[in-house]
Every structure is written in C-alpha cells, then in structure tokens.
Scaffold this active site. Sequence first.
Site, PDB file in Angstrom:
ATOM      1  N   LYS A 256       0.874  -1.201   0.094  1.00 16.61           N
ATOM      2  CA  LYS A 256       0.139   0.124   0.130  1.00 16.61           C
ATOM      3  C   LYS A 256       0.794   1.174   0.101  1.00 16.61           C
ATOM      4  O   LYS A 256       2.030   1.215   0.267  1.00 16.61           O
ATOM      5  CB  LYS A 256      -0.908   0.101   1.105  1.00 16.61           C
TER       6      LYS A 256
ATOM      7  N   ARG B  64      -2.747 -10.869   4.855  1.00 15.80           N
ATOM      8  CA  ARG B  64      -3.245 -10.872   3.323  1.00 15.80           C
ATOM      9  C   ARG B  64      -2.163 -10.072   2.585  1.00 15.80           C
ATOM     10  O   ARG B  64      -1.774  -8.922   2.535  1.00 15.80           O
ATOM     11  CB  ARG B  64      -4.551  -9.879   3.172  1.00 15.80           C
TER      12      ARG B  64
END
Length: 335
Positions: free
Chosen positions: A277, A312
């Site tokens: 991210k 994840r």
Amino acid sequence: MKLYHRPIILSEPAPDALPLAGGPCQFREVAVCQRNVPSFIVPASDLPATILARLTAPRALVAGLSMNHPRIMGILNVTPDSFSDGGDHAGFQDAVTHARRMQQDGADIIDIGGESTRPGAGTVPQDDEISRTAPVIAAIRAQSDIAISIDTRKAAVAQAAIRAGAGMVNDVAAFSYDPGLADVTAQSGLPICLMHAQGDPATMQDNPVYDDVLLDVYDFLESRITLALAAGIARDRIVIDPGIGFGKTQGHNLALLRNIALFHGLGCAILLGASRKRFIGTIGGGSDAKSRMAGSVAVALHAATQGVQILRVHDTFQTKQALALWAAISGAESR
C-alpha cells in the site's frame, strides 16, 4: 465511560504470562484506553474475567485452518485495474496458474477478487464480477483443497463463489454495501471477514477524518459483529480487519498498526491487509507498488509480533520465509 483493552505483547516468553488468543504471543499487562483520557496500564490479572477470556481464548478454525500461528492469505486479483497487479492475472489460465504458484510458495488461503477497491475505483457490475471469479474458483477447487476466500461486497457474487467452491467470504464493506450478504453468509455457515472502511473506494481517500481512529474503528467493527450475530453468524465464524488504507491517512494507518493488538478484545481472529500500500512507499521508498515488497514484509512481521492471525499479502514466498525465520529466532514455533 467505555474502556478498551490493548494487551502489551512481551518480547520474550515469561512463566507468569498469558497466551494471546491461543497463539504464540504472550502478555501480562494491558493498556486501558478511554476517549479523551490518557491510557493507563494494569496487570492482566486485574481484568474482569469476561475481558480476560476474550483476550486469551484460542480462536476457532477459519476455513479449516488453525489460528494458533500466523496464516498467509495470498491475493489473487482477477481484475484489469487493481492498484498493484491489475491485469497481471485477469486471464483465466493466468489466474489459476498464479493461485497454484502462491500455494506452492506458502499461501494457506487464496483470496480472489473481481472488483478493484483501490482508491478511486468504480463499481463493477455483479455479473462481470461473477464471470471473473466463479470459473477461477471452480478451477482451483478442482485442482486443490486449499482454502479459498471470495473478496466481494455483493451477495450474488458470494453465492456464485460459494457454489464454485469458496470456503470464506471477505467483505470490505462489512455488510454495509449489500445487507443481503449477511444472510448469504449466515445460510452458508462459512466464516466472514468484516473490514472497516470510511466511505466507498471512489471517494474514501478524499479527506478521511476521525475523532479517534483507533477507537472509532474498534467501535465500528464491534457494531458490525453485533449485526452479524443478529443475522445468525456465530462469533467464532467472524474475522475482523481494521482496513489499512481504506479511508485512512498515513497517520491513521500507523496508529492502527502500532495499536493493532487492541482488536483482540473483540474476541475474533484478526486479518491485516497492508501489502504494497501507498504509505509503505511513502515511508520506505518505492513509487511503484511492486517495489514495496520489503516494506510489506516488515509490516507483516510487525503484525505477527502482535498476534495477528491472517496476513493478506501479494508476496507469499517472501512473507512465508520471513515468518519462518521470526518463529525460529523468537521461539514462537515451539509455543
């Protein structure tokens, strides 16, 4: 005033310490938090029995997997526009091959999504989402017994995925986009991951604001757990996700990561999805998402030290390798 309890994780095992959620991490003190008041520390033995039980009780199996050590959820985006790997695995055979590769590299769960939820993304029609995901799920299931999760906000997509062989639902909207997904999940008997997001993908990063990001996210997830329970979904089938990057600034993300152990107080397994991210590139360098692997692994390792059960990630092998070394060095593999 409502109190929140964050276990303070020990760096080394201690004979008088308590196990965190039945996993390898231990604690003997807890930071007690309130809104607009400084936190204070108390011995874990001073907590009410109900709170202590929430923090220490082993978590139930998720998709047949024990939560007594960190599990790797490999990301499979069968989309043309996901922020990191959009288009890489949009083709049917490419998707199936990548799923098998992630399993060989150490993934315990494959999380398949047919709608990008990157900042600025639009909604995908449910028929398109089904056509992207269900055939891939069926093909993976025909070749392997690995756990499969469907990453969707929509009841019809989840139904099709479950029929194709998915064993878990991962809803980034926590039933707020399509309330019918709660009934589908309840009827299926499968586990559900409920994630916090402020706003929808198209606008969530415009100007996210919180009174207290940590406690606001906690309260939201607590309310969605209550909704899930009312729909007939047992607490031991619920996983929660604080939603890193979903309507959060870099400061919000860091606050959640520093204090992620707080969410053990909800009595559910915790999933963290921070892989590649933007904040990782902002802090550590790497304007391109695929150059953020090392930073993503660092975040995953931090989460493991705080007792997070499901990671994840895009980079399954690198994460698996890092976790194996952490477990061996810390002794977590023998606890």
